[in-house]
Design an enzyme around this catalytic site. Structure first.
Site, short mmCIF file in Angstrom:
data_model
loop_
_atom_site.label_atom_id
_atom_site.label_comp_id
_atom_site.label_asym_id
_atom_site.label_seq_id
_atom_site.Cartn_x
_atom_site.Cartn_y
_atom_site.Cartn_z
N ASN A 214 7.58 -10.30 7.10
CA ASN A 214 7.70 -10.71 8.50
C ASN A 214 9.10 -10.38 9.00
O ASN A 214 9.91 -9.81 8.28
CB ASN A 214 7.38 -12.19 8.65
N LYS A 293 0.22 3.40 -6.73
CA LYS A 293 0.14 3.45 -5.27
C LYS A 293 -1.31 3.67 -4.83
O LYS A 293 -2.01 4.53 -5.40
CB LYS A 293 1.03 4.61 -4.78
#
Ligand code: PMT
Length: 408
Positions: A214, A293
């Site tokens: 955030n 990934k």
């Protein structure tokens, strides 16, 4: 309290004489420093008569070598002798020189040597005030924690109408009185306390290169750590990943994820008497993070996220007689939501933070909050640098503790 009044060169310089008087009436000792330009608008004699003290007008004396030496180091003595430096009027040029650390006269040299609180009361033409250069300089000065007493709007000396008039002397004097009261009250009033503070965001990995996080910069939590350390507390700061330098005197524990923050907080809980949870902890995480990934495909993708541990709620269960202060970052129903968090997480205080406003909340240098207390009180703290808000939060934490003890 000892105050330096720096007078800049603007038409509003005459109002500084009223400010000098207003400060003296409030029991302060006032040392006036004038820039050369200020002397074009008002004479040093006016201030010397009002304050009963010699007015400082230059870096170097025109007297003999001994006196020249003493005046050359006078800015250090003045810096050490005074608690507050107020500059009124602060012209656009002065703001620029302060922001950039130029030191080519007594006032700007004093500013660099000064370690107390700085109050700036700007006054200038409205276009000069609105100019991005001035606003950028103000942003730098605000970031340093200086208090800006915003100019009033109205008819200006140049005939224009708009923001730029020096705030009324009584208003500036009021700001200085509050600041002085606050800083002398602070002295070392958290000495003997251990304060555990969390700050910044957490990062929840989705794979080795991606994460959920955030916008928290950590500024609010670091300001709290700074304030607590300055007021004499032992500070343990559990910090998510941020780009800030470590507050002086704080023990910093660096963490990345909500689970790591949880473990660090619980590991230090027994040491703490006051806990302040300013961190913006991610509410969800990916329980099984892939080792490699995730490859991009043309397909839609969804992920099942699990809730992270609610650290504040767990602290509420384990707090005993510790003071627990939570934060509530809200975009609507601020007070109602904060009250709900106060009750459900067993906090003593919740700092309610509206986070969809510009210039406060996430990332900004300033904040505006409402303190929601377990006593039922709500205390709004108007917009101010985060460091200032941090001090006001600790003022109320100490008052709350007295009230809670008295009620026992
Ligand atoms: O870091 P800055 O850029 O300076 O911004 C400051 C701030 C906006 C982040 C800060 O002032 C603030 O509001 N912090 C709380 C942010 C938040 O996560 O609020 P919340 O309403 O989602 O959480 C409520 C409380 O529970 C908070 O004290 C939080 O630390 C805590 N919490 C939340 C989730 C969780 N899993 N564990 C927790 O302990």
């Amino acid at each position: 309290m000892n105050v330096v009044l720096g007078v800049g060169g603007g038409i509003a310089a005459y109002k500084s004489a009223e400010l000098a008087r207003a400060l003296m009436e409030r029991g302060m000792r006032v040392q006036v420093v004038m820039t050369q330009a200020a002397r074009e608008f008002i004479t040093p004699l006016t201030f010397a008569s009002l304050t009963g003290r010699k007015v400082i007008t230059g870096l170097f004396s025109s007297a003999g070598p001994e006196e020249t030496l003493s005046s050359a180091i006078e800015h250090i003595a003045v810096a050490q002798d005074n608690e507050i430096l107020v500059i009124a009027p602060a012209t656009a040029d002065l703001l620029a020189r302060l922001a950039h650390g130029l030191a080519d006269d007594f006032l700007t040299t004093l500013y660099l040597a000064f370690t107390g609180r700085v109050v700036l009361a700007p006054a200038m033409n409205n276009n000069m005030w609105m100019h991005p250069a001035t606003q950028d300089n103000l942003a730098v000065l605000r970031k340093r924690g200086h208090v800006i007493v915003e100019p009033d709007e109205g008819l200006l000396a140049c005939g224009a109408n708009g923001p730029g008039r020096l705030a009324e002397p009584d208003k500036i004097a009021g700001v200085i009185v509050d600041l002085g009261a606050a800083s002398s009250f602070h002295a070392r009033d958290l000495e003997g306390e251990t304060v555990l503070i969390t700050a910044g965001p957490t990062q929840e990995p989705l794979d080795p290169v991606r994460f959920i996080s955030n916008r928290s910069s950590g500024k609010m939590g670091y300001a709290l750590a700074d304030a607590a350390a300055e007021r004499g507390a032992q500070v343990i700061l559990v910090s998510g990943p941020v780009q800030l330098s470590e507050p002086q005197g704080a023990r910093v524990v660096h963490v990345r994820t909500a689970h790591e923050m949880h473990d660090a907080v619980m590991a230090h809980l027994s040491e703490a008497g006051i806990i302040v949870k300013a961190a913006a902890v991610a509410d969800y995480h990916l329980a099984q993070v892939p080792r490699n990934k995730i490859k991009k495909t043309a397909m839609r993708m969804s992920m099942d996220l699990d809730p992270t541990p609610d650290i504040l709620a767990e602290l509420g269960q384990k707090k005993g007689d510790r003071l627990l202060i939570g934060f509530a970052a809200e975009t609507e129903n601020l007070i109602e939501s904060a009250r709900q968090k106060l009750r459900s997480k067993n906090c003593d205080m919740v700092v309610a933070n509206l986070v969809n406003q510009e210039a406060t909340g996430f990332e900004s240098d300033e904040n505006e909050v409402v303190l929601v207390l377990s006593t039922g009180e709500t205390i709004p703290l108007s917009r101010a640098p985060k460091r200032e808000i941090a001090d006001r939060i600790f003022d109320q934490v100490l008052k709350l503790r007295l009230a809670l003890h008295a009620a026992q």
